[in-house]
Design a protein around this motif. Structure first.
Motif, PDB file in Angstrom:
ATOM      1  N   MET A  62       0.736  -1.163  -0.040  1.00  0.00           N
ATOM      2  CA  MET A  62      -0.024   0.072   0.029  1.00  0.00           C
ATOM      3  C   MET A  62       0.951   1.117  -0.013  1.00  0.00           C
ATOM      4  SD  MET A  62      -3.425  -0.912   2.300  1.00  0.00           S
ATOM      5  CE  MET A  62      -2.406  -0.696   3.888  1.00  0.00           C
ATOM      6  N   VAL A  63       1.902   1.104   0.777  1.00  0.00           N
ATOM      7  CA  VAL A  63       2.588   2.552   0.807  1.00  0.00           C
ATOM      8  C   VAL A  63       3.528   2.530  -0.405  1.00  0.00           C
ATOM      9  CG1 VAL A  63       4.661   3.621   2.257  1.00  0.00           C
ATOM     10  CG2 VAL A  63       2.695   2.460   3.524  1.00  0.00           C
ATOM     11  N   GLY A  64       3.905   1.422  -0.911  1.00  0.00           N
ATOM     12  CA  GLY A  64       4.625   1.525  -2.200  1.00  0.00           C
ATOM     13  C   GLY A  64       3.943   2.068  -3.266  1.00  0.00           C
ATOM     14  N   VAL A  65       2.598   1.693  -3.394  1.00  0.00           N
ATOM     15  CA  VAL A  65       1.802   2.228  -4.579  1.00  0.00           C
ATOM     16  C   VAL A  65       1.578   3.651  -4.450  1.00  0.00           C
ATOM     17  CG1 VAL A  65      -0.634   2.215  -5.217  1.00  0.00           C
ATOM     18  CG2 VAL A  65       0.521   0.190  -4.934  1.00  0.00           C
ATOM     19  N   LEU A  66       1.325   4.358  -2.983  1.00  0.00           N
ATOM     20  CA  LEU A  66       1.331   5.715  -2.808  1.00  0.00           C
ATOM     21  C   LEU A  66       2.452   6.276  -3.140  1.00  0.00           C
ATOM     22  CD1 LEU A  66      -1.177   5.444   0.554  1.00  0.00           C
ATOM     23  CD2 LEU A  66      -1.638   6.229  -1.830  1.00  0.00           C
ATOM     24  N   ALA A  67       3.597   5.806  -2.733  1.00  0.00           N
ATOM     25  CA  ALA A  67       4.980   6.579  -2.994  1.00  0.00           C
ATOM     26  C   ALA A  67       5.192   6.626  -4.489  1.00  0.00           C
ATOM     27  CB  ALA A  67       5.933   5.826  -2.359  1.00  0.00           C
ATOM     28  N   PHE A  68       4.863   5.488  -5.126  1.00  0.00           N
ATOM     29  CA  PHE A  68       5.116   5.502  -6.793  1.00  0.00           C
ATOM     30  C   PHE A  68       4.157   6.547  -7.312  1.00  0.00           C
ATOM     31  CE2 PHE A  68       3.977   4.300 -10.835  1.00  0.00           C
ATOM     32  CZ  PHE A  68       5.305   4.190 -11.561  1.00  0.00           C
ATOM     33  N   GLY A  69       2.927   6.618  -6.892  1.00  0.00           N
ATOM     34  CA  GLY A  69       1.937   7.467  -7.247  1.00  0.00           C
ATOM     35  C   GLY A  69       2.244   9.025  -7.106  1.00  0.00           C
ATOM     36  N   SER A  70       2.969   9.332  -6.045  1.00  0.00           N
ATOM     37  CA  SER A  70       3.366  10.540  -5.743  1.00  0.00           C
ATOM     38  C   SER A  70       4.603  11.051  -6.529  1.00  0.00           C
ATOM     39  CB  SER A  70       3.739  10.871  -4.160  1.00  0.00           C
ATOM     40  OG  SER A  70       5.215  10.269  -3.854  1.00  0.00           O
ATOM     41  N   VAL A  71       5.426  10.171  -6.722  1.00  0.00           N
ATOM     42  CA  VAL A  71       6.545  10.535  -7.841  1.00  0.00           C
ATOM     43  C   VAL A  71       6.041  10.802  -9.263  1.00  0.00           C
ATOM     44  CG1 VAL A  71       8.604   9.459  -8.832  1.00  0.00           C
ATOM     45  CG2 VAL A  71       8.269   9.587  -6.441  1.00  0.00           C
ATOM     46  N   ALA A  72       4.972   9.922  -9.621  1.00  0.00           N
ATOM     47  CA  ALA A  72       4.522  10.041 -10.732  1.00  0.00           C
ATOM     48  C   ALA A  72       3.549  11.290 -10.955  1.00  0.00           C
ATOM     49  CB  ALA A  72       3.479   8.913 -11.005  1.00  0.00           C
ATOM     50  N   VAL A  73       3.088  11.707  -9.827  1.00  0.00           N
ATOM     51  CA  VAL A  73       2.269  12.933 -10.003  1.00  0.00           C
ATOM     52  C   VAL A  73       3.345  14.388  -9.871  1.00  0.00           C
ATOM     53  CG1 VAL A  73       0.775  14.817  -8.266  1.00  0.00           C
ATOM     54  CG2 VAL A  73       0.198  12.501  -8.623  1.00  0.00           C
ATOM     55  N   ALA A  74       4.576  14.205  -9.427  1.00  0.00           N
ATOM     56  CA  ALA A  74       5.572  15.093  -9.270  1.00  0.00           C
ATOM     57  C   ALA A  74       6.314  15.097 -10.780  1.00  0.00           C
ATOM     58  CB  ALA A  74       6.733  14.738  -8.353  1.00  0.00           C
ATOM     59  N   PHE A 120      -1.459   7.994   7.381  1.00  0.00           N
ATOM     60  CA  PHE A 120      -2.034   7.068   6.920  1.00  0.00           C
ATOM     61  C   PHE A 120      -1.412   5.640   7.886  1.00  0.00           C
ATOM     62  CE2 PHE A 120      -1.888   3.583   3.678  1.00  0.00           C
ATOM     63  CZ  PHE A 120      -3.296   3.290   3.557  1.00  0.00           C
ATOM     64  N   SER A 121      -0.049   5.595   7.533  1.00  0.00           N
ATOM     65  CA  SER A 121       0.732   4.222   8.112  1.00  0.00           C
ATOM     66  C   SER A 121       0.404   4.039   9.456  1.00  0.00           C
ATOM     67  CB  SER A 121       2.054   4.341   7.733  1.00  0.00           C
ATOM     68  OG  SER A 121       2.730   5.426   8.751  1.00  0.00           O
ATOM     69  N   ARG A 122       0.214   5.033  10.336  1.00  0.00           N
ATOM     70  CA  ARG A 122      -0.013   4.770  11.570  1.00  0.00           C
ATOM     71  C   ARG A 122      -1.485   4.499  11.827  1.00  0.00           C
ATOM     72  NH1 ARG A 122       4.031   6.467  15.086  1.00  0.00           N
ATOM     73  NH2 ARG A 122       5.928   7.576  13.746  1.00  0.00           N
ATOM     74  N   SER A 123      -2.403   4.818  10.793  1.00  0.00           N
ATOM     75  CA  SER A 123      -3.817   4.486  11.150  1.00  0.00           C
ATOM     76  C   SER A 123      -4.110   3.088  10.412  1.00  0.00           C
ATOM     77  CB  SER A 123      -4.712   5.675  10.265  1.00  0.00           C
ATOM     78  OG  SER A 123      -4.609   5.400   8.913  1.00  0.00           O
ATOM     79  N   ILE A 124      -3.240   2.428   9.860  1.00  0.00           N
ATOM     80  CA  ILE A 124      -3.697   1.041   9.463  1.00  0.00           C
ATOM     81  C   ILE A 124      -3.191  -0.050  10.180  1.00  0.00           C
ATOM     82  CG2 ILE A 124      -3.997   1.887   6.855  1.00  0.00           C
ATOM     83  CD1 ILE A 124      -1.106   0.860   6.677  1.00  0.00           C
ATOM     84  N   ILE A 125      -2.710   0.321  11.327  1.00  0.00           N
ATOM     85  CA  ILE A 125      -2.294  -0.834  12.218  1.00  0.00           C
ATOM     86  C   ILE A 125      -3.236  -1.410  12.919  1.00  0.00           C
ATOM     87  CG2 ILE A 125      -0.658  -1.092  14.436  1.00  0.00           C
ATOM     88  CD1 ILE A 125       0.798   1.553  13.865  1.00  0.00           C
ATOM     89  N   PRO A 126      -3.511  -2.716  12.918  1.00  0.00           N
ATOM     90  CA  PRO A 126      -4.339  -3.542  13.395  1.00  0.00           C
ATOM     91  C   PRO A 126      -4.119  -3.564  14.940  1.00  0.00           C
ATOM     92  CG  PRO A 126      -3.438  -4.981  12.210  1.00  0.00           C
ATOM     93  CD  PRO A 126      -2.703  -3.568  11.920  1.00  0.00           C
ATOM     94  N   TYR A 127      -4.350  -2.850  15.767  1.00  0.00           N
ATOM     95  CA  TYR A 127      -3.737  -3.173  17.335  1.00  0.00           C
ATOM     96  C   TYR A 127      -4.669  -4.330  17.943  1.00  0.00           C
ATOM     97  CZ  TYR A 127      -1.242   1.249  17.250  1.00  0.00           C
ATOM     98  OH  TYR A 127      -0.234   2.410  17.142  1.00  0.00           O
TER      99      TYR A 127
END
Length: 136
Positions: A62-74, A120-127
């Motif tokens: 998930m984070v990889g897709v978002l990171a790749f997407g941000s570079v694509a947007v840039a 986002f990354s802190r909110s997806i933690i299934p405590y």
């Protein structure tokens, strides 16, 4: 091929992309470490270990897709800002000025996206049900 021949502009461009990806991908580490730490603090069976590994892979995906997407947007934003300049050709011609400008656009977008991706990354933690006190 370009890097081996000493093209500074290619190195600057690729370096900014790698740095941006690293800045953003580090946000997959925290939720993964929370789950991995729980494996060491509680008794866990094979099913629990498999569940944690699956979640860690999912976090990185998930984070990889978002990171790749941000570079694509840039990259898209960079091409929009420099409409009349053939950016890719100029970078391949070793135009360092264009490469530096591209690097700053990529890093600028990364800095903007960074805070949101951290949240986002802190909110997806299934405590688990133990060890966390939730306050109203």
């Amino acid at each position: 091929r370009y890097l081996l021949s000493g093209h500074k502009s290619i190195a600057i461009s690729l370096g900014s992309i790698v740095l941006s990806q690293a800045i953003l991908m580090r946000h997959a580490v925290f939720p993964s470490m929370v789950l991995l730490r729980d494996l060491f603090t509680t008794r866990s069976g094979a099913a629990e270990v498999a569940w944690v590994v699956a979640h860690c892979v999912l976090f990185f995906a998930m984070v990889g897709v978002l990171a790749f997407g941000s570079v694509a947007v840039a990259s898209w934003l960079f091409s929009r800002m420099t409409r009349k300049i053939p950016e890719r050709e100029e970078i391949q011609k070793d135009n360092v000025a264009i490469a530096i400008f591209f690097a700053f656009v990529v890093l600028g977008v990364t800095l903007i996206v960074n805070e949101g991706l951290e949240d986002f990354s802190r909110s997806i933690i299934p405590y688990r049900h133990t060890g966390v006190i939730r306050l109203p």
